[in-house]
Design a protein around this motif. Structure first.
Motif, short mmCIF file in Angstrom:
data_model
loop_
_atom_site.label_atom_id
_atom_site.label_comp_id
_atom_site.label_asym_id
_atom_site.label_seq_id
_atom_site.Cartn_x
_atom_site.Cartn_y
_atom_site.Cartn_z
N ASP A 103 0.87 -1.18 0.00
CA ASP A 103 0.00 0.00 0.00
C ASP A 103 0.90 1.22 0.00
O ASP A 103 1.91 1.26 0.70
CB ASP A 103 -0.86 0.05 1.27
N GLN A 126 0.96 5.80 -1.04
CA GLN A 126 0.27 6.97 -1.55
C GLN A 126 1.02 7.47 -2.78
O GLN A 126 2.25 7.51 -2.78
CB GLN A 126 0.22 8.08 -0.48
N CYS A 127 0.28 7.85 -3.79
CA CYS A 127 0.93 8.42 -4.98
C CYS A 127 1.28 9.88 -4.66
O CYS A 127 0.40 10.66 -4.29
CB CYS A 127 -0.01 8.36 -6.18
N ASN A 128 2.55 10.22 -4.83
CA ASN A 128 2.96 11.60 -4.50
C ASN A 128 2.67 12.57 -5.65
O ASN A 128 2.92 13.76 -5.53
CB ASN A 128 4.43 11.67 -4.07
N GLU A 163 -4.58 7.05 -2.76
CA GLU A 163 -4.14 5.89 -1.98
C GLU A 163 -4.11 4.69 -2.91
O GLU A 163 -5.11 4.36 -3.53
CB GLU A 163 -5.11 5.63 -0.82
N CYS A 164 -2.95 4.06 -3.00
CA CYS A 164 -2.80 2.90 -3.88
C CYS A 164 -2.71 1.67 -2.99
O CYS A 164 -1.71 1.48 -2.30
CB CYS A 164 -1.55 3.06 -4.73
N LEU A 165 -3.75 0.87 -3.00
CA LEU A 165 -3.83 -0.25 -2.07
C LEU A 165 -3.66 -1.58 -2.80
O LEU A 165 -4.23 -1.80 -3.87
CB LEU A 165 -5.19 -0.23 -1.34
N CYS A 224 0.14 3.64 -10.24
CA CYS A 224 -0.93 4.30 -9.47
C CYS A 224 -2.21 4.09 -10.26
O CYS A 224 -2.34 4.56 -11.38
CB CYS A 224 -0.67 5.80 -9.31
N ARG A 226 6.72 5.00 1.40
CA ARG A 226 5.47 5.74 1.54
C ARG A 226 4.86 6.05 0.17
O ARG A 226 3.65 6.15 0.01
CB ARG A 226 5.81 7.07 2.21
#
Ligand SMILES: [Zn+2]
Length: 256
Positions: free
Chosen positions: A13, A15-17, A22-24, A38, A238
């Motif tokens: 999991d 997060q795309c910056n 949220e990429c789960l 993503c 992250r």
């Protein structure tokens, strides 16, 4: 007894910056330099690493694009940056994207103008610029303010010398003949050359690879141009930046 899952089966999991999504449950095997990972914006590891490196070097911490402070005083350019991060950057910073073939134009092999920048993003450009590539490194140094940084990426090998595929490239064209792509070149002293087995990035007939760098040679070239630090952008789980391919990691180079 259960056997350990191969790393490629693991899901992560993050997060795309770029888009903040949220990429789960993304398969680790899908965290590819060029492949979309993503599900929301389709960003790839390379794009997320560029923004991660830029944020670290420029702002001192790695932020999602939407969290970037509005800093119009930080001037920078991209070199054919992807719109997925170029557009958000433009909203936050004194940034504009540039292009080789259209306006706003920037050709890193040509003498630089009067503008000086706090940052330049050069992603997968230098393996395509016409030789001698030393001039491009010098110009990159020139367009940066003292203390300015370049977020730089190219594919490279970890050892040995850079392979310059067409060192005498001068007046040339690339044409499609039958199933083949052919590069014809007239050297500066008038000799005709012909090359096949061309390597293109972005698909057949797209951008021609002119050289394959090595990391030690890149470091030497940056130093020769005046840069004092060349740092590899670190992993950032992250943002889904794990196990980054050591043969193409993004670099931060700084003008002293
Ligand atoms: Zn995204």
């Amino acid at each position: 007894m259960t056997s350990a899952s191969p790393a490629s089966d693991l899901r992560v999991d993050f997060q795309c910056n770029l888009c903040g999504g949220e990429c789960l449950g993304v398969s680790r095997a899908d965290l590819l330099r060029e492949g979309a990972s993503c599900p929301r914006c389709g960003s790839c590891v390379r794009f997320r690493t560029l923004v991660h490196g830029l944020s670290l070097a420029l702002l001192g911490e790695s932020l999602v694009l939407d969290e970037f402070p509005r800093r119009r005083d930080l001037h920078g350019i991209g070199m054919s940056d992807d719109p997925s991060y170029a557009k958000p950057l433009r909203k936050k910073l004194g940034y504009r994207n540039t292009f080789y073939h259209r306006r706003p134009r920037f050709d890193v092999t040509q003498p630089v103008g009067r503008d000086r920048f706090d940052f330049v993003i050069s992603s997968d450009v230098f393996e395509h610029v016409a030789p001698p590539v030393e001039q491009a490194f010098r110009n990159l140094f020139q367009v940066l303010k003292p203390g300015g940084i370049c977020v730089f990426s190219v594919p490279y090998r970890l050892e040995g010398e850079t392979a310059e595929h067409y060192p005498e490239l001068c007046d040339y064209s690339v044409t499609h003949e039958g199933d083949d792509w052919v590069l014809r070149n007239r050297t500066a002293d008038g000799r005709e050359q012909e090359f096949r087995d061309l390597i293109f990035h972005g698909g057949p007939g797209e951008t021609l690879e002119l050289r394959r760098f090595t990391l030690p040679d890149l470091r030497r070239r940056f130093e020769a141009a005046g840069f004092t630090s060349v740092d590899v952008v670190p992993n950032e789980p992250r943002f889904g930046l794990i196990d980054l391919d050591p043969r193409s990691q993004t670099l931060i180079v700084r003008r002293p």
